[in-house]
Design a protein around this motif. Structure first.
Motif, PDB file in Angstrom:
ATOM      1  N   ASP A  15      -4.532   1.220   4.033  1.00 38.02           N
ATOM      2  CA  ASP A  15      -4.734   2.479   3.454  1.00 38.02           C
ATOM      3  C   ASP A  15      -3.355   3.247   3.329  1.00 38.02           C
ATOM      4  OD1 ASP A  15      -7.673   2.275   3.422  1.00 38.02           O
ATOM      5  OD2 ASP A  15      -7.947   3.644   5.020  1.00 38.02           O
ATOM      6  N   ASN A  16      -2.786   2.880   4.518  1.00 36.59           N
ATOM      7  CA  ASN A  16      -1.239   3.421   4.447  1.00 36.59           C
ATOM      8  C   ASN A  16      -0.571   2.588   3.038  1.00 36.59           C
ATOM      9  OD1 ASN A  16      -1.464   5.303   6.452  1.00 36.59           O
ATOM     10  ND2 ASN A  16      -0.682   3.483   7.921  1.00 36.59           N
ATOM     11  N   ARG A  17      -0.661   1.599   2.983  1.00 38.03           N
ATOM     12  CA  ARG A  17       0.084   0.697   1.939  1.00 38.03           C
ATOM     13  C   ARG A  17      -0.429   1.319   0.644  1.00 38.03           C
ATOM     14  NH1 ARG A  17       2.781  -4.231   1.339  1.00 38.03           N
ATOM     15  NH2 ARG A  17       2.413  -5.244  -0.839  1.00 38.03           N
ATOM     16  N   LEU A  18      -1.522   1.287   0.329  1.00 37.96           N
ATOM     17  CA  LEU A  18      -2.077   1.709  -0.958  1.00 37.96           C
ATOM     18  C   LEU A  18      -1.517   3.103  -1.104  1.00 37.96           C
ATOM     19  CD1 LEU A  18      -3.970   1.460  -3.304  1.00 37.96           C
ATOM     20  CD2 LEU A  18      -5.971   2.137  -1.982  1.00 37.96           C
ATOM     21  N   ARG A  19      -1.724   3.931  -0.139  1.00 34.35           N
ATOM     22  CA  ARG A  19      -1.315   5.403  -0.460  1.00 34.35           C
ATOM     23  C   ARG A  19       0.368   5.458  -0.846  1.00 34.35           C
ATOM     24  NH1 ARG A  19      -3.454   7.200   3.695  1.00 34.35           N
ATOM     25  NH2 ARG A  19      -1.788   7.422   5.005  1.00 34.35           N
ATOM     26  N   ILE A  20       1.185   4.625  -0.067  1.00 32.98           N
ATOM     27  CA  ILE A  20       2.329   4.591  -0.417  1.00 32.98           C
ATOM     28  C   ILE A  20       2.810   4.079  -1.937  1.00 32.98           C
ATOM     29  CG2 ILE A  20       4.632   3.228   0.111  1.00 32.98           C
ATOM     30  CD1 ILE A  20       3.574   3.040   3.182  1.00 32.98           C
ATOM     31  N   LEU A  21       2.039   3.111  -2.222  1.00 33.78           N
ATOM     32  CA  LEU A  21       1.994   2.479  -3.697  1.00 33.78           C
ATOM     33  C   LEU A  21       1.729   3.674  -4.641  1.00 33.78           C
ATOM     34  CD1 LEU A  21       0.861  -1.011  -3.371  1.00 33.78           C
ATOM     35  CD2 LEU A  21       3.338  -0.205  -4.155  1.00 33.78           C
ATOM     36  N   VAL A  22       0.748   4.478  -4.624  1.00 35.26           N
ATOM     37  CA  VAL A  22       0.193   5.434  -5.416  1.00 35.26           C
ATOM     38  C   VAL A  22       1.135   6.584  -5.464  1.00 35.26           C
ATOM     39  CG1 VAL A  22      -1.419   7.263  -5.602  1.00 35.26           C
ATOM     40  CG2 VAL A  22      -2.420   4.867  -4.812  1.00 35.26           C
ATOM     41  N   VAL A  23       1.626   6.838  -4.219  1.00 37.05           N
ATOM     42  CA  VAL A  23       2.479   8.050  -4.235  1.00 37.05           C
ATOM     43  C   VAL A  23       3.914   7.343  -5.067  1.00 37.05           C
ATOM     44  CG1 VAL A  23       4.089   9.469  -2.571  1.00 37.05           C
ATOM     45  CG2 VAL A  23       1.789   9.428  -2.364  1.00 37.05           C
ATOM     46  N   ALA A  24       4.384   6.416  -4.643  1.00 31.00           N
ATOM     47  CA  ALA A  24       5.607   5.682  -5.300  1.00 31.00           C
ATOM     48  C   ALA A  24       5.591   5.852  -6.742  1.00 31.00           C
ATOM     49  CB  ALA A  24       5.960   4.583  -4.748  1.00 31.00           C
ATOM     50  N   ARG A  25       4.330   5.168  -7.403  1.00 32.09           N
ATOM     51  CA  ARG A  25       4.196   5.295  -8.633  1.00 32.09           C
ATOM     52  C   ARG A  25       4.269   6.595  -9.331  1.00 32.09           C
ATOM     53  NH1 ARG A  25      -0.288   1.610  -7.609  1.00 32.09           N
ATOM     54  NH2 ARG A  25       0.341  -0.527  -7.570  1.00 32.09           N
ATOM     55  N   ILE A  37      13.354   7.399  -0.261  1.00 32.12           N
ATOM     56  CA  ILE A  37      12.431   6.563   0.568  1.00 32.12           C
ATOM     57  C   ILE A  37      11.628   7.782   1.666  1.00 32.12           C
ATOM     58  CG2 ILE A  37      11.628   4.954   2.449  1.00 32.12           C
ATOM     59  CD1 ILE A  37      11.785   3.766  -0.276  1.00 32.12           C
ATOM     60  N   ARG A  38      12.535   8.554   2.177  1.00 31.66           N
ATOM     61  CA  ARG A  38      11.993   9.740   2.754  1.00 31.66           C
ATOM     62  C   ARG A  38      11.222  10.538   2.099  1.00 31.66           C
ATOM     63  NH1 ARG A  38      13.715  11.284   7.529  1.00 31.66           N
ATOM     64  NH2 ARG A  38      15.369   9.692   7.528  1.00 31.66           N
ATOM     65  N   GLU A  39      11.419  10.766   0.837  1.00 32.41           N
ATOM     66  CA  GLU A  39      10.404  11.815   0.223  1.00 32.41           C
ATOM     67  C   GLU A  39       9.350  11.084  -0.271  1.00 32.41           C
ATOM     68  OE1 GLU A  39       8.984  15.011  -1.924  1.00 32.41           O
ATOM     69  OE2 GLU A  39      10.632  14.850  -0.435  1.00 32.41           O
ATOM     70  N   ILE A  40       9.178   9.995  -0.422  1.00 28.41           N
ATOM     71  CA  ILE A  40       7.964   9.021  -0.703  1.00 28.41           C
ATOM     72  C   ILE A  40       7.088   9.069   0.472  1.00 28.41           C
ATOM     73  CG2 ILE A  40       6.749   6.977  -1.078  1.00 28.41           C
ATOM     74  CD1 ILE A  40       9.454   6.441  -3.191  1.00 28.41           C
ATOM     75  N   ALA A  41       7.746   8.853   1.598  1.00 26.81           N
ATOM     76  CA  ALA A  41       7.025   8.760   3.083  1.00 26.81           C
ATOM     77  C   ALA A  41       6.376  10.218   3.270  1.00 26.81           C
ATOM     78  CB  ALA A  41       7.902   8.604   4.262  1.00 26.81           C
ATOM     79  N   ARG A  42       7.234  11.289   2.980  1.00 25.64           N
ATOM     80  CA  ARG A  42       6.656  12.634   3.154  1.00 25.64           C
ATOM     81  C   ARG A  42       5.522  12.920   2.277  1.00 25.64           C
ATOM     82  NH1 ARG A  42       6.347  17.456   0.875  1.00 25.64           N
ATOM     83  NH2 ARG A  42       7.497  16.792  -0.904  1.00 25.64           N
ATOM     84  N   ARG A  43       5.525  12.637   1.001  1.00 21.14           N
ATOM     85  CA  ARG A  43       4.368  12.780   0.052  1.00 21.14           C
ATOM     86  C   ARG A  43       3.091  11.676   0.419  1.00 21.14           C
ATOM     87  NH1 ARG A  43       6.651  13.190  -6.130  1.00 21.14           N
ATOM     88  NH2 ARG A  43       8.576  14.746  -5.696  1.00 21.14           N
ATOM     89  N   ALA A  49       9.550   4.734   8.788  1.00 25.02           N
ATOM     90  CA  ALA A  49       9.366   3.358   9.247  1.00 25.02           C
ATOM     91  C   ALA A  49       8.120   2.699   8.870  1.00 25.02           C
ATOM     92  CB  ALA A  49       9.452   3.356  10.873  1.00 25.02           C
ATOM     93  N   THR A  50       7.045   3.286   8.629  1.00 21.68           N
ATOM     94  CA  THR A  50       5.877   2.820   8.080  1.00 21.68           C
ATOM     95  C   THR A  50       6.174   2.288   6.667  1.00 21.68           C
ATOM     96  OG1 THR A  50       4.510   4.163   9.291  1.00 21.68           O
ATOM     97  CG2 THR A  50       3.277   3.262   7.498  1.00 21.68           C
ATOM     98  N   VAL A  51       6.694   3.015   5.765  1.00 24.98           N
ATOM     99  CA  VAL A  51       7.116   2.436   4.475  1.00 24.98           C
ATOM    100  C   VAL A  51       8.020   1.315   4.440  1.00 24.98           C
ATOM    101  CG1 VAL A  51       8.339   3.025   2.414  1.00 24.98           C
ATOM    102  CG2 VAL A  51       7.242   4.963   3.647  1.00 24.98           C
ATOM    103  N   TYR A  52       8.828   1.186   5.347  1.00 29.32           N
ATOM    104  CA  TYR A  52      10.039  -0.056   5.444  1.00 29.32           C
ATOM    105  C   TYR A  52       9.172  -1.026   6.147  1.00 29.32           C
ATOM    106  CZ  TYR A  52      14.035   2.177   3.799  1.00 29.32           C
ATOM    107  OH  TYR A  52      14.915   3.047   2.993  1.00 29.32           O
ATOM    108  N   ARG A  53       8.201  -0.788   6.934  1.00 31.86           N
ATOM    109  CA  ARG A  53       7.148  -1.874   7.349  1.00 31.86           C
ATOM    110  C   ARG A  53       6.459  -2.560   6.364  1.00 31.86           C
ATOM    111  NH1 ARG A  53       5.682   0.525  11.505  1.00 31.86           N
ATOM    112  NH2 ARG A  53       3.741   1.447  10.733  1.00 31.86           N
ATOM    113  N   HIS A  54       6.016  -1.821   5.241  1.00 31.62           N
ATOM    114  CA  HIS A  54       5.340  -2.587   4.312  1.00 31.62           C
ATOM    115  C   HIS A  54       6.181  -3.142   3.006  1.00 31.62           C
ATOM    116  CE1 HIS A  54       1.106  -1.685   5.492  1.00 31.62           C
ATOM    117  NE2 HIS A  54       1.499  -0.372   5.869  1.00 31.62           N
TER     118      HIS A  54
END
Length: 207
Positions: A15-25, A37-43, A49-54
């Motif tokens: 779920d985290n990975r999918l949400r990161i991709l949706v927000v990033a797009r 990246i910090r702004e993408i993580a916030r959104r 660290a979760t963003v960079y883990r994926h």
């Protein structure tokens, strides 16, 4: 740790990975590639660290975020190659690519950048570029495309198209269509003036 807990953790990670991709797009499309990246993580409501883990690097995130959109480009170029008239095929491809890019501010720069081979991005992009080169060669051999045209000229047109700023996606697409018509006339070996698509009101200064 029970099987149920492990399954829950895996589900949360997906779920985290999918949400990161949706927000990033959405962020790259609306703002461009400079979103940190910090702004993408916030959104996405996750930690950095979760963003960079994926996605170990921002480039890897960019590549995967745009992998789906890139798959739309090859069929467009293939459609142009299938046209009986090479020049009509070239015009169709330029118009459709610019319209796709008009709706996504980040994708045009991602397409023309050298990103790593995440999710097959580089391979798909290279295939699309090879198809484009074949289309350009056919249009030149037909005497319709100016002989000094190079593929970088199309990249330049896409980058300029990326700079269109409007109040709505619909207006942005309309402005892009007019710009594409202007580019097509400039690329033609013997330009024939044709009526342009309607003009749209644009800001005269950058906001």
């Amino acid at each position: 740790m029970t099987t149920q807990v492990v399954a829950t953790l895996r589900s949360d990670a997906r779920d985290n990975r999918l949400r990161i991709l949706v927000v990033a797009r959405a962020a790259f499309a609306a703002v461009g590639l400079d979103v940190p990246i910090r702004e993408i993580a916030r959104r996405a409501e996750v930690g950095v660290a979760t963003v960079y883990r994926h996605f170990p690097t921002k480039e890897a995130l960019l590549a995967e975020a745009f992998a789906e959109q890139l798959t739309l480009c090859s069929p467009i170029v293939e459609e142009g190659l299938a046209a009986a008239d090479p020049w009509e095929g070239f015009c169709l491809v330029l118009q459709k690519l610019m319209e796709v890019h008009a709706l996504d501010r980040g994708f045009s720069r991602a397409f023309t950048s050298q990103l790593p081979d995440a999710a097959g991005f580089a391979a798909d992009r290279d295939r699309t570029l090879r198809l484009l080169l074949h289309l350009v060669r056919r249009a030149k051999e037909a005497g319709a495309l100016r002989s000094d045209f190079v593929l970088e000229d199309m990249s330049l047109a896409l980058m300029a198209n990326d700079g269109i700023r409007t109040e709505s996606p619909e207006t942005r697409v309309a402005a892009s269509r007019r710009f594409a018509a202007l580019m097509i006339q400039s690329f033609q070996a013997q330009p024939v003036p044709m009526p342009l698509p309607r003009a749209v009101r644009l800001p005269l200064s950058r906001r």
